[in-house]
Write a protein that holds these residues in place. Structure first.
Motif, PDB file in Angstrom:
ATOM      1  N   LEU A  38      12.818   0.929  -2.658  1.00  0.00           N
ATOM      2  CA  LEU A  38      11.982   1.918  -3.329  1.00  0.00           C
ATOM      3  C   LEU A  38      10.726   2.300  -2.551  1.00  0.00           C
ATOM      4  O   LEU A  38       9.948   3.128  -3.005  1.00  0.00           O
ATOM      5  N   SER A  39      10.523   1.707  -1.380  1.00  0.00           N
ATOM      6  CA  SER A  39       9.323   1.973  -0.592  1.00  0.00           C
ATOM      7  C   SER A  39       9.242   3.437  -0.179  1.00  0.00           C
ATOM      8  O   SER A  39      10.210   4.030   0.279  1.00  0.00           O
ATOM      9  N   ASN A  40       8.039   4.017  -0.336  1.00  0.00           N
ATOM     10  CA  ASN A  40       7.805   5.399   0.075  1.00  0.00           C
ATOM     11  C   ASN A  40       7.133   5.496   1.438  1.00  0.00           C
ATOM     12  O   ASN A  40       7.140   6.556   2.053  1.00  0.00           O
ATOM     13  N   ASP A  41       6.518   4.410   1.879  1.00  0.00           N
ATOM     14  CA  ASP A  41       5.746   4.490   3.123  1.00  0.00           C
ATOM     15  C   ASP A  41       6.261   3.608   4.247  1.00  0.00           C
ATOM     16  O   ASP A  41       5.807   3.726   5.374  1.00  0.00           O
ATOM     17  N   VAL A  42       7.217   2.742   3.959  1.00  0.00           N
ATOM     18  CA  VAL A  42       7.774   1.870   4.997  1.00  0.00           C
ATOM     19  C   VAL A  42       9.273   2.126   5.117  1.00  0.00           C
ATOM     20  O   VAL A  42      10.003   2.100   4.122  1.00  0.00           O
ATOM     21  N   LEU A  43       9.712   2.382   6.345  1.00  0.00           N
ATOM     22  CA  LEU A  43      11.141   2.488   6.645  1.00  0.00           C
ATOM     23  C   LEU A  43      11.593   1.132   7.153  1.00  0.00           C
ATOM     24  O   LEU A  43      11.044   0.603   8.121  1.00  0.00           O
TER      25      LEU A  43
END
Length: 189
Positions: A38-43
């Motif tokens: 669900l992370s929006n800032d970490v790939l």
């Protein structure tokens, strides 16, 4: 005119990445997986390789995880004669693949974490010692050079390559998807 809007407060259940084995997985490990998904800032990228020594080739795969999406990409690689049984060579090829393609999947993220199952990956990426085989040293240097170029040309990007400890490999759907995809591609050929 009065208009009524309808909304629902019903919560959507979390995805079950573990199927019928979900009850066996520790809650903190599940949460770790869900946070990545669900992370929006970490790939998050999971790399793996599978090698067929007798065929002289291998397959690499990367699982890209971010923003509720999972994308798995794979590629066949032909191994130099001396590298036909080198997992490290294959893993470095997988890291090269991840480093070459992560821009397609990062969106507006500011951090990339690449996981490898090679326990010495940190030492290899620090480039503080030479590897015995020329082909291995060459791919190590290429990977390190690519890593440094990305860091230098993307000053707002936090890029790290980490060893995925055995405990976090177990029941990790993202790691397993890279592992199984590489194996299937190799067996298909």
């Amino acid at each position: 005119m009065n208009s009524k809007s309808r909304s629902s407060n019903a919560q959507v259940g979390k995805l079950n990445f573990w199927g019928k084995y979900a009850h066996r997985i520790q809650e903190d490990k599940k949460e770790w997986i869900y946070e990545q998904y669900l992370s929006n800032d970490v790939l998050y990228i999971y790399c793996d390789t599978s090698i067929a020594t007798e065929k002289g080739k291998g397959a690499i795969a990367c699982t890209y995880v971010m923003n509720g999406k999972i994308i798995v990409k794979s590629q066949l690689v032909y191994l130099p004669n001396k590298m036909k049984s080198s997992n490290i060579y294959g893993e470095l090829k997988a890291l090269n693949f991840a480093l070459s393609h992560f821009h397609k999947y990062i969106g507006t993220g500011s951090e990339v974490v690449i996981y490898s199952d090679v326990s010495t990956i940190g030492f290899i990426m620090e480039d503080v010692f030479e590897l015995k085989e020329d082909e291995l040293e060459k791919i190590k240097k290429e990977t390190h050079r690519m890593y440094l170029q990305i860091i230098q040309s993307n000053v707002n990007l936090n890029l790290s390559i980490k060893y995925l400890v055995k405990d976090l490999q177990t029941h990790n759907s993202f790691y397993k998807s890279a592992h199984n995809t590489a194996r299937k591609l190799l067996n298909k050929d």
